[in-house]
Design a protein around this motif. Structure first.
Motif, PDB file in Angstrom:
ATOM      1  N   LEU A 270      41.364  43.774  47.465  1.00  0.00           N
ATOM      2  CA  LEU A 270      42.407  42.817  47.118  1.00  0.00           C
ATOM      3  C   LEU A 270      43.435  42.767  48.235  1.00  0.00           C
ATOM      4  CD1 LEU A 270      43.019  43.579  43.324  1.00  0.00           C
ATOM      5  CD2 LEU A 270      41.445  41.946  44.382  1.00  0.00           C
ATOM      6  N   GLU A 271      43.651  41.577  48.762  1.00  0.00           N
ATOM      7  CA  GLU A 271      44.563  41.404  49.890  1.00  0.00           C
ATOM      8  C   GLU A 271      45.745  40.535  49.487  1.00  0.00           C
ATOM      9  OE1 GLU A 271      44.100  43.048  52.520  1.00  0.00           O
ATOM     10  OE2 GLU A 271      41.941  43.496  52.612  1.00  0.00           O
ATOM     11  N   GLU A 272      46.926  40.921  49.945  1.00  0.00           N
ATOM     12  CA  GLU A 272      48.124  40.136  49.630  1.00  0.00           C
ATOM     13  C   GLU A 272      47.982  38.712  50.137  1.00  0.00           C
ATOM     14  OE1 GLU A 272      52.054  41.754  50.129  1.00  0.00           O
ATOM     15  OE2 GLU A 272      51.221  43.776  50.408  1.00  0.00           O
ATOM     16  N   GLY A 273      48.528  37.774  49.375  1.00  0.00           N
ATOM     17  CA  GLY A 273      48.495  36.375  49.772  1.00  0.00           C
ATOM     18  C   GLY A 273      47.290  35.620  49.264  1.00  0.00           C
ATOM     19  N   THR A 274      46.347  36.317  48.632  1.00  0.00           N
ATOM     20  CA  THR A 274      45.157  35.648  48.111  1.00  0.00           C
ATOM     21  C   THR A 274      45.349  35.307  46.639  1.00  0.00           C
ATOM     22  OG1 THR A 274      44.095  37.722  47.443  1.00  0.00           O
ATOM     23  CG2 THR A 274      43.709  36.960  49.705  1.00  0.00           C
ATOM     24  N   THR A 275      44.486  34.444  46.140  1.00  0.00           N
ATOM     25  CA  THR A 275      44.531  34.096  44.717  1.00  0.00           C
ATOM     26  C   THR A 275      44.255  35.322  43.848  1.00  0.00           C
ATOM     27  OG1 THR A 275      43.815  31.850  45.179  1.00  0.00           O
ATOM     28  CG2 THR A 275      43.517  32.625  42.942  1.00  0.00           C
ATOM     29  N   PHE A 276      43.295  36.144  44.260  1.00  0.00           N
ATOM     30  CA  PHE A 276      43.010  37.361  43.510  1.00  0.00           C
ATOM     31  C   PHE A 276      44.229  38.279  43.447  1.00  0.00           C
ATOM     32  CE2 PHE A 276      38.068  37.758  43.758  1.00  0.00           C
ATOM     33  CZ  PHE A 276      37.970  36.806  42.753  1.00  0.00           C
ATOM     34  N   TRP A 277      44.974  38.354  44.541  1.00  0.00           N
ATOM     35  CA  TRP A 277      46.160  39.203  44.547  1.00  0.00           C
ATOM     36  C   TRP A 277      47.190  38.700  43.543  1.00  0.00           C
ATOM     37  CZ3 TRP A 277      47.300  43.866  46.455  1.00  0.00           C
ATOM     38  CH2 TRP A 277      48.638  44.260  46.471  1.00  0.00           C
ATOM     39  N   GLN A 278      47.358  37.401  43.471  1.00  0.00           N
ATOM     40  CA  GLN A 278      48.295  36.822  42.505  1.00  0.00           C
ATOM     41  C   GLN A 278      47.872  37.131  41.074  1.00  0.00           C
ATOM     42  OE1 GLN A 278      48.391  32.703  43.518  1.00  0.00           O
ATOM     43  NE2 GLN A 278      49.616  32.998  45.356  1.00  0.00           N
ATOM     44  N   LEU A 279      46.567  37.017  40.813  1.00  0.00           N
ATOM     45  CA  LEU A 279      46.069  37.351  39.476  1.00  0.00           C
ATOM     46  C   LEU A 279      46.288  38.824  39.166  1.00  0.00           C
ATOM     47  CD1 LEU A 279      42.700  35.358  39.460  1.00  0.00           C
ATOM     48  CD2 LEU A 279      44.818  34.766  38.282  1.00  0.00           C
ATOM     49  N   TYR A 280      46.096  39.659  40.164  1.00  0.00           N
ATOM     50  CA  TYR A 280      46.281  41.103  39.999  1.00  0.00           C
ATOM     51  C   TYR A 280      47.740  41.413  39.662  1.00  0.00           C
ATOM     52  CZ  TYR A 280      46.739  46.014  41.410  1.00  0.00           C
ATOM     53  OH  TYR A 280      47.020  47.351  41.459  1.00  0.00           O
TER      54      TYR A 280
END
Length: 465
Positions: A270-280
């Protein structure tokens, strides 16, 4: 004077759509209607040869930081307007980017400062992204021609290009003429195709934001074989939330049955700035349990070994003799030059000291007409955003923690040849500690990670930073 080997990386930042997990420097490409009218319908039109005055088709409003969409919680794709992405109307034509890229390759004044091209022979070229397969065969050929004009390229150079089964250039050619496009890439000089698959499970592909289906990948793979590609890599991903070890094993078994020459297998981060990061951050995404992630990795090693693949780097396996020559440069402290937006380079200067530098990540700056006067130092490219000259300790540390990614590890004799010091004496405390913990081992001339060490490799590497 003996020629030195050099790798070249070329960055293509365009994608059809940014995936939910991706933090690479990329953004959506303009569609057919957004391409310059002077080049629509003919990839050759609007392109002047290297060395002539550039023709850049740039709109007044260039790339701007995109905002995150607030729609459809729970679906990472419907929520997505990715970092670095902008409305299509603010994007340049792909032709404009290719023109700027060729200018950088051909006119870059930095090359004469950091290395003598005449003393180097290019033996690997890697076109990555983004999605390079959004470019036409003519555009890829134009880029490779620029490289050959500026550098001496060996006859047996490995020339890799990344491809997405759901995003292959076609809007200016016969619809669905995938064979013609792949044959065009091959004729342009590409001899190694890297296909980003990630999963064969449709629910996982949708979750990741991939645009292709399993069937589209299989079609692309077989067509690539039919037109003549005899060196193909397939990228796979594990540790994806909801994936499970069973589907992962099924996927990998299907992939090895295809007999690609090379397989890359990465754990999702999980990398900051990605959609997955926002969901996390919202609590809508739960990371895969680390123990399950490691079981999935172990299962991959078993499947690959049984199928005859050699595990030569933490996340890469290949048929005998088919390891990626370009990527081995990164893990062996060999020289490479990066061209394109945000690209990175590593070269050794006249004092044999490592120099790392990177290009600007600002698209408007990159696309500006080449003008060396814009640089404070006329010996350096105006596109260079950062430059760092390594200390001797920097070079030694990087040699160790990049080299230990290779399954064979690092050679103590080569270390002494490069740096004039015995690694066992210089790093005695660290090496003894890690060996006592069972994280590294010595085999003959080599020091390498143990299986236990691979699982917590970052904890090993930090000892040498």
């Amino acid at each position: 004077m003996k020629e030195k080997r050099l790798g070249i990386y070329i960055h293509i930042p365009f994608c059809k759509r940014k995936c939910a997990y991706c933090d690479f420097l990329s953004f959506s490409a303009p569609t057919e209607g957004e391409q310059s009218s002077s080049s629509a319908g003919d990839p050759e039109k609007g392109q002047k040869s290297v060395g002539q005055s550039p023709t850049l088709f740039l709109p007044e409003d260039r790339l701007k930081e995109g905002e995150q969409s607030s729609s459809s919680a729970g679906d990472p794709i419907k929520q997505q307007k990715s970092v670095g992405q902008s409305p299509a109307s603010s994007l340049p034509s792909i032709d404009g980017y290719v023109e700027a890229l060729c200018q950088e390759i051909f006119f870059n004044p930095s090359l004469g400062t950091v290395l003598n091209e005449q003393q180097h022979v290019v033996d690997s070229i890697f076109i990555g992204g983004g999605t390079p397969s959004l470019l036409s065969p003519a555009q890829i050929k134009r880029i490779l021609d620029a490289v050959r004009l500026r550098f001496k390229v060996s006859d047996d150079a490995e020339i890799s290009m990344e491809s997405n089964p759901g995003a292959v250039w076609s809007f200016r050619t016969v619809p669905n003429d995938l064979a013609g496009v792949y044959k065009g890439y091959l004729d342009a000089g590409v001899n190694r195709l890297s296909i980003g698959v990630q999963s064969l499970q449709q629910d996982i592909l949708t979750y990741l934001g991939r645009l292709h289906t399993k069937e589209e990948f299989l079609k692309a793979y077989h067509i690539a074989r039919q037109v003549g590609f005899d060196n193909i890599n397939i990228d796979m991903m594990f540790g994806i939330p909801t994936q499970g070890i069973g589907p992962w094993q099924e996927d990998l078994k299907e992939i090895v049955a295809l007999r690609p020459e090379h397989i890359s297998f990465y754990s999702l981060k999980l990398e900051e700035g990605t959609t997955f990061w926002q969901l996390y951050e919202k609590g809508d995404l739960v990371e895969t349990d680390p123990a399950l992630d490691r079981r999935m990795y172990a299962a991959a090693l078993d499947i690959l070994k049984t199928a005859g693949y050699e595990h030569y780097e933490i996340s890469n396996a290949a048929m005998p003799g088919r390891a990626c020559r370009h990527n081995l440069k990164y893990w062996s402290m060999e020289e490479y030059i990066g061209f394109g937006l945000g690209s990175h380079s590593y070269v050794r200067n006249s004092h044999n000291v490592g120099v790392r530098y990177s290009n600007t990540t600002k698209l408007d700056q990159y696309l500006s007409i080449w003008d060396g006067s814009k640089s404070k130092n006329h010996n350096l490219s105006p596109l260079i955003a950062e430059i760092h000259t390594n200390s001797r300790i920097d070079d030694m540390s990087e040699y160790i923690f990049t080299g230990m990614r290779k399954s064979i590890g690092i050679s103590m004799l080569d270390f002494e040849k490069r740096f004039g010091d015995n690694i066992l004496k210089l790093y005695q405390n660290q090496l003894v500690k890690l060996m006592d913990q069972g994280l590294i081992e010595q085999q003959g001339d080599f020091i390498r990670l143990t299986r236990k060490g691979i699982d917590i490799s970052n904890q090993v590497f930090v000892e040498f930073v």
